[in-house]
Design a protein around this motif. Structure first.
Motif, PDB file in Angstrom:
ATOM      1  N   ASP A 139       2.711  -0.842 -12.441  1.00  0.00           N
ATOM      2  CA  ASP A 139       2.063  -1.338 -11.221  1.00  0.00           C
ATOM      3  C   ASP A 139       0.878  -2.245 -11.541  1.00  0.00           C
ATOM      4  O   ASP A 139       0.697  -3.295 -10.918  1.00  0.00           O
ATOM      5  CB  ASP A 139       1.606  -0.174 -10.337  1.00  0.00           C
ATOM      6  CG  ASP A 139       2.741   0.416  -9.511  1.00  0.00           C
ATOM      7  OD1 ASP A 139       3.778  -0.255  -9.360  1.00  0.00           O
ATOM      8  OD2 ASP A 139       2.558   1.545  -9.004  1.00  0.00           O
TER       9      ASP A 139
ATOM     10  N   HIS B  43      -5.363   2.385  -7.271  1.00  0.00           N
ATOM     11  CA  HIS B  43      -4.566   3.617  -7.213  1.00  0.00           C
ATOM     12  C   HIS B  43      -3.948   3.919  -8.580  1.00  0.00           C
ATOM     13  O   HIS B  43      -3.949   5.071  -9.030  1.00  0.00           O
ATOM     14  CB  HIS B  43      -3.469   3.492  -6.155  1.00  0.00           C
ATOM     15  CG  HIS B  43      -2.540   4.650  -6.140  1.00  0.00           C
ATOM     16  ND1 HIS B  43      -2.898   5.880  -5.648  1.00  0.00           N
ATOM     17  CD2 HIS B  43      -1.276   4.787  -6.609  1.00  0.00           C
ATOM     18  CE1 HIS B  43      -1.890   6.723  -5.791  1.00  0.00           C
ATOM     19  NE2 HIS B  43      -0.892   6.080  -6.380  1.00  0.00           N
TER      20      HIS B  43
ATOM     21  N   SER C 270      -4.323  -5.645  -0.807  1.00  0.00           N
ATOM     22  CA  SER C 270      -3.413  -4.524  -1.070  1.00  0.00           C
ATOM     23  C   SER C 270      -3.090  -4.412  -2.552  1.00  0.00           C
ATOM     24  O   SER C 270      -2.947  -3.309  -3.079  1.00  0.00           O
ATOM     25  CB  SER C 270      -2.125  -4.682  -0.265  1.00  0.00           C
ATOM     26  OG  SER C 270      -2.368  -4.476   1.095  1.00  0.00           O
TER      27      SER C 270
ATOM     28  N   GLY D 296       3.880   1.628  -1.118  1.00  0.00           N
ATOM     29  CA  GLY D 296       4.846   1.721  -2.212  1.00  0.00           C
ATOM     30  C   GLY D 296       6.238   1.285  -1.813  1.00  0.00           C
ATOM     31  O   GLY D 296       7.215   1.614  -2.477  1.00  0.00           O
TER      32      GLY D 296
ATOM     33  N   LEU E  13      -3.614  -1.324  -4.958  1.00  0.00           N
ATOM     34  CA  LEU E  13      -2.551  -0.802  -5.824  1.00  0.00           C
ATOM     35  C   LEU E  13      -3.063  -0.612  -7.247  1.00  0.00           C
ATOM     36  O   LEU E  13      -2.787   0.409  -7.890  1.00  0.00           O
ATOM     37  CB  LEU E  13      -1.355  -1.758  -5.811  1.00  0.00           C
ATOM     38  CG  LEU E  13      -0.168  -1.409  -6.699  1.00  0.00           C
ATOM     39  CD1 LEU E  13       0.531  -0.154  -6.193  1.00  0.00           C
ATOM     40  CD2 LEU E  13       0.802  -2.581  -6.753  1.00  0.00           C
TER      41      LEU E  13
ATOM     42  N   LYS F 201       0.829  -1.211   0.000  1.00  0.00           N
ATOM     43  CA  LYS F 201       0.000   0.000   0.000  1.00  0.00           C
ATOM     44  C   LYS F 201       0.865   1.263   0.000  1.00  0.00           C
ATOM     45  O   LYS F 201       0.583   2.229  -0.687  1.00  0.00           O
ATOM     46  CB  LYS F 201      -0.929  -0.014   1.226  1.00  0.00           C
ATOM     47  CG  LYS F 201      -1.794   1.223   1.375  1.00  0.00           C
ATOM     48  CD  LYS F 201      -1.187   2.128   2.411  1.00  0.00           C
ATOM     49  CE  LYS F 201      -1.945   3.419   2.536  1.00  0.00           C
ATOM     50  NZ  LYS F 201      -1.154   4.483   3.088  1.00  0.00           N
TER      51      LYS F 201
END
Length: 177
Positions: free
Chosen positions: A94, A160, A153, A73, A157, A71
């Motif tokens: 990612d 995000h 998570s 990075g 990702l 989460k």
């Protein structure tokens, strides 16, 4: 637009909670080690249970800390190259990394780890050492739980990264919250 950002915030809350829990467990680990050292070298008293609790707590800290690292990075990738890329290219990497590597691997470990923990529970597995901890299944159950949380998570990702691709202004502002 708002829906993806709200979903990302939900995933971030899960990750932040896991980070806080891992930090708390680390403090317990620290206290356990100090107690064990004082008892061993000052009072010449050894507790197998406290020694085993050290590796149980260390395992829990690590296993719960990894989903937080995803989460935040802090996960492994070639940052020397990654940091030189645009935010758009970072987001694409990612997404591809999560979809093709993170999610499949973590899903497999979760799936097979459940049987691993169930078998330990069914056998009533305990420590092989006299005075050791009972209920070994608890620490073994942390494996599928942790890898399942890594899947969560990983999904966070991906969301995000999608926010970065499709709503770069909102995503960059939301990182600071």
């Amino acid at each position: 637009m708002k829906h993806l950002i709200m979903i990302e915030r939900g995933f971030n809350r899960v990750g932040d909670t896991l980070g806080a829990l891992a930090s708390l467990l680390f403090l317990l680990l620290l206290l356990n080690v100090v107690y064990d050292v004082v008892m061993r070298y000052v009072f010449n008293d050894v507790s197998i249970a406290f020694q085993e609790m050290e590796w149980h707590l260390f395992s829990a800290v690590f296993l719960l800390g990894v989903p937080y690292a995803i989460k935040a990075g802090g996960h492994v990738r070639v940052d020397v190259f990654f940091e030189r890329l645009s935010h758009r290219h970072q987001a694409i990497i990612d997404i591809l990394g999560a979809v093709f590597f993170l999610l499949p691997f973590c899903s497999l470990v979760t799936w097979y780890g459940i049987d691993f923990a169930k078998e330990s529970y069914a056998l009533g597995e305990t420590s092989g050492d006299p005075g050791g901890l009972v209920y070994r299944w608890i620490i073994k159950a942390m494996i599928p739980v942790s890898f399942g949380l890594m899947v969560v998570s990983g999904l966070g990702l991906i969301i995000h990264a999608l926010n970065t691709l499709f709503h770069p202004q909102a995503s960059s502002l939301d990182q600071d919250l």
